[in-house]
Design a protein around this motif. Sequence first.
Motif, PDB file in Angstrom:
ATOM      1  N   GLU A  42      -5.018  -7.923   5.474  1.00  0.00           N
ATOM      2  CA  GLU A  42      -3.761  -8.667   5.318  1.00  0.00           C
ATOM      3  C   GLU A  42      -3.306  -9.095   3.819  1.00  0.00           C
ATOM      4  O   GLU A  42      -1.912  -9.075   3.680  1.00  0.00           O
ATOM      5  CB  GLU A  42      -4.295 -10.104   5.973  1.00  0.00           C
ATOM      6  N   ARG A  43      -4.048  -9.010   2.866  1.00  0.00           N
ATOM      7  CA  ARG A  43      -3.537  -9.110   1.421  1.00  0.00           C
ATOM      8  C   ARG A  43      -2.680  -7.917   1.237  1.00  0.00           C
ATOM      9  O   ARG A  43      -1.846  -7.921   0.489  1.00  0.00           O
ATOM     10  CB  ARG A  43      -4.648  -9.448   0.634  1.00  0.00           C
ATOM     11  N   CYS A  44      -3.144  -6.782   1.544  1.00  0.00           N
ATOM     12  CA  CYS A  44      -2.658  -5.400   1.150  1.00  0.00           C
ATOM     13  C   CYS A  44      -1.372  -5.555   1.777  1.00  0.00           C
ATOM     14  O   CYS A  44      -0.196  -4.945   1.156  1.00  0.00           O
ATOM     15  CB  CYS A  44      -3.424  -4.199   1.617  1.00  0.00           C
ATOM     16  N   ARG A  45      -1.213  -5.761   3.211  1.00  0.00           N
ATOM     17  CA  ARG A  45      -0.094  -5.831   4.036  1.00  0.00           C
ATOM     18  C   ARG A  45       1.283  -6.716   3.382  1.00  0.00           C
ATOM     19  O   ARG A  45       2.035  -6.504   2.991  1.00  0.00           O
ATOM     20  CB  ARG A  45      -0.150  -6.273   5.483  1.00  0.00           C
ATOM     21  N   ALA A  46       0.692  -7.861   3.033  1.00  0.00           N
ATOM     22  CA  ALA A  46       1.353  -8.682   2.240  1.00  0.00           C
ATOM     23  C   ALA A  46       2.034  -8.420   0.845  1.00  0.00           C
ATOM     24  O   ALA A  46       3.105  -8.814   0.280  1.00  0.00           O
ATOM     25  CB  ALA A  46       0.762 -10.351   1.934  1.00  0.00           C
ATOM     26  N   ARG A  47       1.109  -7.721   0.060  1.00  0.00           N
ATOM     27  CA  ARG A  47       1.564  -7.406  -1.157  1.00  0.00           C
ATOM     28  C   ARG A  47       2.406  -6.181  -1.350  1.00  0.00           C
ATOM     29  O   ARG A  47       3.545  -6.115  -1.880  1.00  0.00           O
ATOM     30  CB  ARG A  47       0.052  -6.903  -1.775  1.00  0.00           C
ATOM     31  N   ILE A  48       2.193  -5.369  -0.180  1.00  0.00           N
ATOM     32  CA  ILE A  48       3.219  -4.059   0.189  1.00  0.00           C
ATOM     33  C   ILE A  48       4.594  -4.707   0.355  1.00  0.00           C
ATOM     34  O   ILE A  48       5.601  -4.156   0.015  1.00  0.00           O
ATOM     35  CB  ILE A  48       2.727  -3.127   1.017  1.00  0.00           C
ATOM     36  N   GLY A  49       4.570  -5.509   1.333  1.00  0.00           N
ATOM     37  CA  GLY A  49       5.968  -6.129   1.747  1.00  0.00           C
ATOM     38  C   GLY A  49       6.663  -7.245   1.135  1.00  0.00           C
ATOM     39  O   GLY A  49       7.645  -7.624   1.230  1.00  0.00           O
ATOM     40  N   GLY A  50       5.628  -7.673  -0.147  1.00  0.00           N
ATOM     41  CA  GLY A  50       6.192  -8.695  -0.889  1.00  0.00           C
ATOM     42  C   GLY A  50       7.439  -8.699  -1.718  1.00  0.00           C
ATOM     43  O   GLY A  50       8.222  -9.522  -2.069  1.00  0.00           O
ATOM     44  N   GLY A  93      18.401   4.136  -6.886  1.00  0.00           N
ATOM     45  CA  GLY A  93      18.806   2.680  -7.230  1.00  0.00           C
ATOM     46  C   GLY A  93      18.565   1.660  -6.257  1.00  0.00           C
ATOM     47  O   GLY A  93      18.820   0.284  -6.689  1.00  0.00           O
ATOM     48  N   ARG A  94      18.978   2.059  -5.030  1.00  0.00           N
ATOM     49  CA  ARG A  94      18.754   0.940  -3.967  1.00  0.00           C
ATOM     50  C   ARG A  94      17.441   0.170  -3.893  1.00  0.00           C
ATOM     51  O   ARG A  94      16.561   0.756  -4.040  1.00  0.00           O
ATOM     52  CB  ARG A  94      19.190   1.764  -2.565  1.00  0.00           C
ATOM     53  N   LYS A  95      17.580  -1.131  -3.469  1.00  0.00           N
ATOM     54  CA  LYS A  95      16.335  -1.713  -3.139  1.00  0.00           C
ATOM     55  C   LYS A  95      16.108  -1.558  -1.489  1.00  0.00           C
ATOM     56  O   LYS A  95      17.124  -1.596  -0.848  1.00  0.00           O
ATOM     57  CB  LYS A  95      16.541  -3.284  -3.415  1.00  0.00           C
ATOM     58  N   VAL A  96      14.716  -1.217  -1.556  1.00  0.00           N
ATOM     59  CA  VAL A  96      14.436  -0.661  -0.073  1.00  0.00           C
ATOM     60  C   VAL A  96      13.157  -1.771   0.478  1.00  0.00           C
ATOM     61  O   VAL A  96      12.248  -1.862  -0.611  1.00  0.00           O
ATOM     62  CB  VAL A  96      13.929   0.655   0.073  1.00  0.00           C
ATOM     63  N   ARG A  97      13.340  -2.442   1.432  1.00  0.00           N
ATOM     64  CA  ARG A  97      12.126  -3.043   1.896  1.00  0.00           C
ATOM     65  C   ARG A  97      11.067  -2.238   2.523  1.00  0.00           C
ATOM     66  O   ARG A  97      11.163  -1.421   3.315  1.00  0.00           O
ATOM     67  CB  ARG A  97      12.595  -4.021   3.010  1.00  0.00           C
ATOM     68  N   TYR A 115      -1.742   1.450  16.693  1.00  0.00           N
ATOM     69  CA  TYR A 115      -0.863   1.616  17.593  1.00  0.00           C
ATOM     70  C   TYR A 115      -0.182   0.169  17.949  1.00  0.00           C
ATOM     71  O   TYR A 115       0.739  -0.010  18.451  1.00  0.00           O
ATOM     72  CB  TYR A 115      -0.984   2.809  18.594  1.00  0.00           C
ATOM     73  N   ARG A 116      -1.487  -0.507  18.366  1.00  0.00           N
ATOM     74  CA  ARG A 116      -0.907  -1.874  18.890  1.00  0.00           C
ATOM     75  C   ARG A 116      -0.326  -2.572  17.826  1.00  0.00           C
ATOM     76  O   ARG A 116       0.741  -3.377  18.170  1.00  0.00           O
ATOM     77  CB  ARG A 116      -2.494  -2.622  19.165  1.00  0.00           C
ATOM     78  N   ALA A 117      -0.619  -2.451  16.624  1.00  0.00           N
ATOM     79  CA  ALA A 117       0.202  -3.177  15.552  1.00  0.00           C
ATOM     80  C   ALA A 117       1.585  -2.857  15.542  1.00  0.00           C
ATOM     81  O   ALA A 117       2.480  -3.377  15.297  1.00  0.00           O
ATOM     82  CB  ALA A 117      -0.677  -2.890  14.165  1.00  0.00           C
ATOM     83  N   LYS A 118       1.764  -1.494  15.558  1.00  0.00           N
ATOM     84  CA  LYS A 118       3.150  -0.943  15.690  1.00  0.00           C
ATOM     85  C   LYS A 118       3.883  -1.329  16.915  1.00  0.00           C
ATOM     86  O   LYS A 118       5.114  -1.749  16.646  1.00  0.00           O
ATOM     87  CB  LYS A 118       3.224   0.621  15.694  1.00  0.00           C
ATOM     88  N   HIS A 119       3.262  -1.347  17.902  1.00  0.00           N
ATOM     89  CA  HIS A 119       3.755  -1.894  19.258  1.00  0.00           C
ATOM     90  C   HIS A 119       4.096  -3.337  19.278  1.00  0.00           C
ATOM     91  O   HIS A 119       5.133  -3.735  20.003  1.00  0.00           O
ATOM     92  CB  HIS A 119       3.224  -1.413  20.403  1.00  0.00           C
ATOM     93  N   GLY A 120       3.391  -3.898  18.501  1.00  0.00           N
ATOM     94  CA  GLY A 120       3.232  -5.333  18.522  1.00  0.00           C
ATOM     95  C   GLY A 120       4.361  -5.932  17.562  1.00  0.00           C
ATOM     96  O   GLY A 120       4.459  -7.183  17.265  1.00  0.00           O
ATOM     97  N   GLY A 121       5.079  -5.228  16.988  1.00  0.00           N
ATOM     98  CA  GLY A 121       6.166  -5.668  15.916  1.00  0.00           C
ATOM     99  C   GLY A 121       6.211  -5.300  14.773  1.00  0.00           C
ATOM    100  O   GLY A 121       7.049  -5.540  13.852  1.00  0.00           O
ATOM    101  N   ARG A 122       5.226  -4.222  14.351  1.00  0.00           N
ATOM    102  CA  ARG A 122       5.070  -3.645  12.865  1.00  0.00           C
ATOM    103  C   ARG A 122       4.891  -4.680  12.093  1.00  0.00           C
ATOM    104  O   ARG A 122       4.833  -5.965  12.254  1.00  0.00           O
ATOM    105  CB  ARG A 122       6.258  -2.859  12.677  1.00  0.00           C
ATOM    106  N   ASN A 123       4.323  -4.367  10.958  1.00  0.00           N
ATOM    107  CA  ASN A 123       4.048  -5.121   9.768  1.00  0.00           C
ATOM    108  C   ASN A 123       3.167  -5.988  10.018  1.00  0.00           C
ATOM    109  O   ASN A 123       3.229  -7.365   9.911  1.00  0.00           O
ATOM    110  CB  ASN A 123       5.270  -5.659   9.142  1.00  0.00           C
TER     111      ASN A 123
END
Length: 66
Positions: A2-10, A18-22, A52-60
């Motif tokens: 969970e900490r890794c996921r939050a850090r990646i998307g933070g 040069g574009r900012k990408v989430r 696959y459950r994570a991806k189908h459940g809304g990703r991230n």
Amino acid sequence: LERCRARIGGEPQTAPDGRKVRVTASFGLAVFPSAGITSPQDMIAAADGALYRAKHGGRNRVEIAA
């Protein structure tokens, strides 16, 4: 995870042009040995199913194998 996921998307990442990408991440977690997971192959299959459950459940998100 969970900490890794939050850090990646933070914070947005900068693309080469040069574009900012989430960026987001989904993870599937399995533990070996545990109930129903008695081999490394079982662990990989369980983690893959959780991913696959994570991806189908809304990703991230993080899902844990049952």
